[in-house]
Design an enzyme around this catalytic site. Sequence first.
Site, short mmCIF file in Angstrom:
data_model
loop_
_atom_site.label_atom_id
_atom_site.label_comp_id
_atom_site.label_asym_id
_atom_site.label_seq_id
_atom_site.Cartn_x
_atom_site.Cartn_y
_atom_site.Cartn_z
N LYS A 169 58.97 66.47 58.04
CA LYS A 169 58.22 67.39 58.89
C LYS A 169 57.35 68.30 58.02
CE LYS A 169 58.73 70.80 62.62
NZ LYS A 169 59.63 71.50 63.55
N SER A 209 59.10 71.37 68.54
CA SER A 209 57.94 71.24 67.69
C SER A 209 57.96 70.01 66.79
CB SER A 209 57.79 72.49 66.81
OG SER A 209 58.89 72.60 65.93
N SER A 222 63.64 72.48 68.79
CA SER A 222 62.55 71.69 68.20
C SER A 222 62.97 70.37 67.57
CB SER A 222 61.81 72.54 67.17
OG SER A 222 60.96 73.44 67.80
#
Lengths: 489, 95
Positions: A79, A154, A178
């Site tokens: 990420k 997210s 997330s």
Amino acid sequence: MHDVILSTVSTLKEGLLSKKYSSVELTTEYLDRIATIDTSTNSFITVCEEEALRQAARADELIKQGKAGVLTGIPYANKDIFCTKNIRTTCGSKMLDNFIAPYNATVVEKCMDAGMVMLGKTNMDEFAMGSSNETSYYGRANNPWDLTRVSGGSSGGSAAAIAARLAPLATGSDTGGSIRQPSAFCGISGLKPTYGRVSRYGMIAFGSSLDQGGPMAHCAEDLALLLSVIAGHDHKDSTSNKRGPEDFSRHLNKSIKSKVIGIPKEYFSNNLNPEIQIIIDEAIKHIEKLGAKIKDVSLPSTSLVVPTYYVLASAECSSNMSRYDGVRFGHRCEDPNSIDDLYERSRAEGFGDEVKRRILMGTYALSSGYYAAYYEKAQKIRRLVKNDYISVFKDVDFLIGPTCPSIAFHAETFAHDPVQMYLSDVYTVSANLAGLPSLSLPAGFTQGMPVGMQITGNYFKESELLSLGHAYQTNTDWHNRYTTEKLGR
Amino acid sequence: MSISSKNVEEMARLARISINSKDIPSYCEQLSKILNFMNEMQSIDTDTIEPLAHPIEEINATRADVVTEADTRQNAHQYANHMLDNFYTVPQVID
């Protein structure tokens, strides 16, 4: 070679050790898939071909020398919130479009030490603020099951990459859901560990008392492998838990017989999509058949968790975002005429709408005159939320419910209504407020879209959570469903 | 309760974010909606509850204040765009 993309990480590992294929070949297979498929999914912000192939060649050398660890030579997607030395880290923001960190996040360092291969940096909501990936400066990551729907947020890029089989493992971060919500939306498995279990050093801060990094993968078995690599005490993170490294795969096959599962009645209210309710009821029955006992329980503060979370997360965000001032790194406006002009225009140009909204709301909640009514009030309700869990975990081992009240929604559904978007976090934020570990697993499909089941455990019970997840996945095949034909390959 | 344009301007000033005056009405509308939603918290009495700042109470481990690594200034400056002789440059602050 193509069938490897459907394998578990253990099978990939066997393939590498038995010389069926090399890490360079495996990495090349994934890089080729990314080049072909990611034009549709947009799950990567940066792909690191050269660095990945260098790391793969190094891993092949370690394997040849008999020095391979459990994940040596296994590719993963990282990420874009985790800082990487010499490779840009954008956090999904124009503010950091040109940012190259001078150091690696501890999570990245641990993956490197394990001999893993970083394929690239995945798409995400800007500074991890969003539930749909739509706040990313680089455009949203699309849901591989239906490209017109969102991947969630997210960590939507990581979830989409796993679902589209562009990587077997990924890192994510979870401040209010997330990791779990995009996992549910994309039909993969994701774990938010206990607060402090995984180091936050080099993981760009959003809400520091809520943020927690964790693994994303196809199944619980693979999550256990990645968590074993990234978890553990880090002296560089002052809130890192003192526990040392742990092998989360060791108890994976432990029986779940006589474990008690709590079903929070507040999670099955009128707001839950009835099709999702049927799927979760079915999954609970399945777990009961495996020998667990089911018990109805109550988490009375549930109706207040979303507003409480958004006060605290926005307040912490407004404080954390103050470091982006256009001076030392990140976006700087053209020709500032004063220091205030430099700050104000750099921040106005560098941040997107949702980040600005949260900074302004957080500033409001922390400002003189409003502090007691908002920030302190939210901290008090946070104590009640934690107390709810302490009380319920006296009687049960796990709590099960849906991860989200709906399936992945269509893009721009909530474009003009942030509050409705926030409400979709109703089942996930409380684990962050209380700091508990929580897992999302695929549990079925409706309208052709995956549905996630959330399992929350007591503090530091990740091993038990993963063994329950593994038992469920040994007896079901939702986690093995894939979408490649829809993506043209 | 609602957020006025004066509130928006004040928050923007405190947060050092310039806001175009034509955008102020939409900020007022959206932030008011968010504030009303946050006000749901006021529905319960929390007078006797202690605030909880952090989920895990064993926090803030500190280490001894000793140098553990060499000077990393060069490393941190490596990618900075506005530098002069090892200093970050900004517009003139003092007349």
